[in-house]
Design an enzyme around this catalytic site. Structure first.
Site, short mmCIF file in Angstrom:
data_model
loop_
_atom_site.label_atom_id
_atom_site.label_comp_id
_atom_site.label_asym_id
_atom_site.label_seq_id
_atom_site.Cartn_x
_atom_site.Cartn_y
_atom_site.Cartn_z
N GLU A 171 -78.74 29.86 2.85
CA GLU A 171 -79.60 30.48 3.87
C GLU A 171 -80.23 31.77 3.33
O GLU A 171 -81.42 32.01 3.50
CB GLU A 171 -78.79 30.76 5.14
CG GLU A 171 -79.56 31.51 6.21
CD GLU A 171 -78.68 32.45 6.99
OE1 GLU A 171 -79.08 33.63 7.15
OE2 GLU A 171 -77.60 32.04 7.45
N HIS A 172 -79.43 32.58 2.66
CA HIS A 172 -79.96 33.81 2.04
C HIS A 172 -80.97 33.47 0.95
O HIS A 172 -82.03 34.09 0.86
CB HIS A 172 -78.81 34.62 1.44
CG HIS A 172 -78.08 35.47 2.43
ND1 HIS A 172 -78.04 36.84 2.33
CD2 HIS A 172 -77.35 35.15 3.52
CE1 HIS A 172 -77.31 37.33 3.33
NE2 HIS A 172 -76.88 36.32 4.06
N GLU A 230 -71.40 41.54 2.45
CA GLU A 230 -71.44 41.21 3.87
C GLU A 230 -70.06 40.81 4.38
O GLU A 230 -69.63 41.21 5.46
CB GLU A 230 -72.42 40.06 4.11
CG GLU A 230 -72.57 39.65 5.56
CD GLU A 230 -73.57 38.54 5.75
OE1 GLU A 230 -73.40 37.77 6.72
OE2 GLU A 230 -74.51 38.42 4.94
#
Length: 481
Positions: free
Chosen positions: A88-89, A165
């Site tokens: 996704e990143h 993160e």
């Protein structure tokens, strides 16, 4: 943003910010049979297999554009946990035709917004722009569906981003660590037991080859759902979709989503997290329960109503029993996560008043469940819960982005559009007997995972009957940018 969605609109799993009080809900939902979620929504499928949902909303000249892939963290192969979220990143990096940052800059230049999120069961990318720019974002999104370029120079820095993160959102958050441990204890033998963001030791090893393999297997139009909500017609969306997504060739046939069956252990389990950063202890009890997709007909709706009766804000039975007056808690509630592809859970929580220990609070929660199992729910509770849930469905239609998420999540999980639209009428059809049966079958007296969050200096309380588990830190679901 991670999308481990809390309960509300059943399979869609969208939490609507505006919650109705019983009086307001009664006014807003006079004839439940007539209430539908976005009755104007329609759908079609392109020749390459891309499913398309269109939700006309003419109140403002803007559109919400979302592309959903039917793949999430629970579809990852063993040993590469976190690859769905990592990809996704990486999708925000460059393609053969557009260098890194060009897509995001184009959205910003026209005053739009963009983001993405990963869940256990799907991954979605979305933009909100003025309607005249819909073709622009569709062209960019179609391009990165087939032309993503990943090299070590791109992947290595982004791997560090997701590791940081995890550090900030999980490893440095006792509550998130407890959630991670709870999932691991509850979802035995099932991929919902691992965190969406991944286990750190496996995240550190994720490579460009891992990302490209995942991309090539799952990011294909026949494994995606396009949702457009806003100032458009189905004909306008079809034309633009054919000109953009319609030119993307199928490059894979994703396998059936067969996952190991979660094992319902007969033993209660206790997960305790102690940390010096915790100032207020809390407890939560979680039970396995069928999702809408695994439940018998009507059972998912009954669990939704039961969760609303138990944990629906200040009118819920937990709040009225445990918080009001001289109750042992300062807050209490709960939810049902019906929007899962596989078996899911019902979770109840409470925060004790000073001087009340967690086993005492847990016993009071279990007593509430035992009362419902023995005596059922009142007509007033049943009516109030159904009014509140139907009111959420009505309020959801104030937001085109919420509607896009509702239909994107539902269709990605296999729900027909008509079934999403008619969910309120099925909620209204739930009976008190069905709610009681759900409580008996899945909650009252059934094996649970009890999770306690406690200050470091407090000694762990005695285990509940049948439970014996050591301290085990872990995390809640992560999120993106």
């Amino acid at each position: 943003m991670t999308a481990r969605l809390l309960p509300s609109l059943a399979r869609a799993g969208i939490v609507v910010a505006l919650l109705a009080g019983s009086a307001g809900a009664a006014v807003l939902a006079p004839a439940a049979a007539a209430v539908q979620v976005a009755p104007q929504a329609t759908g079609f499928t392109l020749a390459n297999g891309l499913e398309v949902v269109v939700i006309p909303d003419r109140r403002a000249p803007v559109v919400t554009h979302m592309i959903w892939y039917k793949v999430g963290a629970a579809d990852e192969a063993a040993g590469v946990s976190g690859i769905a979220h990592f990809l996704e990143h990486l999708m925000f990096k460059g393609t053969k035709t557009h260098p890194t940052g060009e897509f995001s800059k184009a959205v910003a230049d026209v005053g739009g917004e963009e983001n993405a999120f990963t869940s256990n069961d799907y991954t979605a990318y979305h933009q909100r722009v003025a309607k005249e720019h819909l073709g622009l974002v569709m062209a960019f999104e179609a391009d990165r569906m087939e032309n993503l370029i990943l090299t070590d120079a791109v992947v290595d820095p982004e791997r560090q981003v997701i590791l940081e993160e995890r550090s900030s959102r999980t490893d440095n958050d006792p509550s998130a660590q407890l959630s991670e441990a709870t999932d691991a204890a509850l979802y035995v033998n099932h991929p919902y037991g691992k965190p969406v963001i991944g286990w750190r030791s496996e995240m550190e090893k994720l490579s460009p080859a891992d990302a490209i393999a995942f991309y090539d297997r799952y990011y294909t139009p026949n494994n995606a759902v396009l949702v457009v909500a806003g100032d458009v017609t189905a004909e306008e969306v079809r034309k633009l979709a054919e000109e953009t997504y319609g030119k993307v060739a199928r490059r894979a046939e994703p396998p059936p989503r067969h996952r190991p069956e979660v094992q319902a252990l007969p033993a209660n389990r206790l997960v305790t997290m102690t940390d010096e950063r915790v100032s207020q202890p809390s407890t939560r009890l979680a039970w396995l329960a069928p999702s809408y997709r695994t439940a018998a007909p009507g059972e998912g709706e009954a669990l939704d109503v039961l969760a609303e009766i138990l944990g629906g804000g200040s009118t819920g039975r937990l709040y009225r029993t445990l918080v009001l007056g001289d109750g042992p808690a300062v807050s209490a509630g709960g939810w049902y996560q019906g929007s899962s592809l596989d078996t899911t859970d019902v979770t109840l929580y409470a925060v004790p008043r000073d001087g009340v220990d967690l086993p005492t609070l847990e016993a009071r929660i279990e007593a509430v469940l035992a009362d419902i199992a023995a005596n059922g729910v009142t007509d007033e509770e049943l009516a109030r819960a159904k009014r509140s849930l139907v009111a959420e469905a009505i309020y959801s239609q104030d937001s085109q982005s919420t509607l896009a998420r509702i239909f994107g999540a539902g269709v990605s999980l296999g729900d027909p559009i008509a079934e999403i639209q008619t969910w309120p009428s099925r909620i209204e059809a739930v009976t008190g007997a069905e709610v009681k049966a759900a409580a008996v079958r899945y909650l009252a007296g059934q094996p649970a995972v009890t999770s306690r969050l406690m200050p470091k200096q407090a000694a762990p309380a005695a285990s509940p009957a049948g439970a014996d588990a050591p301290d085990a830190p872990a995390s809640a679901s992560p999120s993106k940018t």
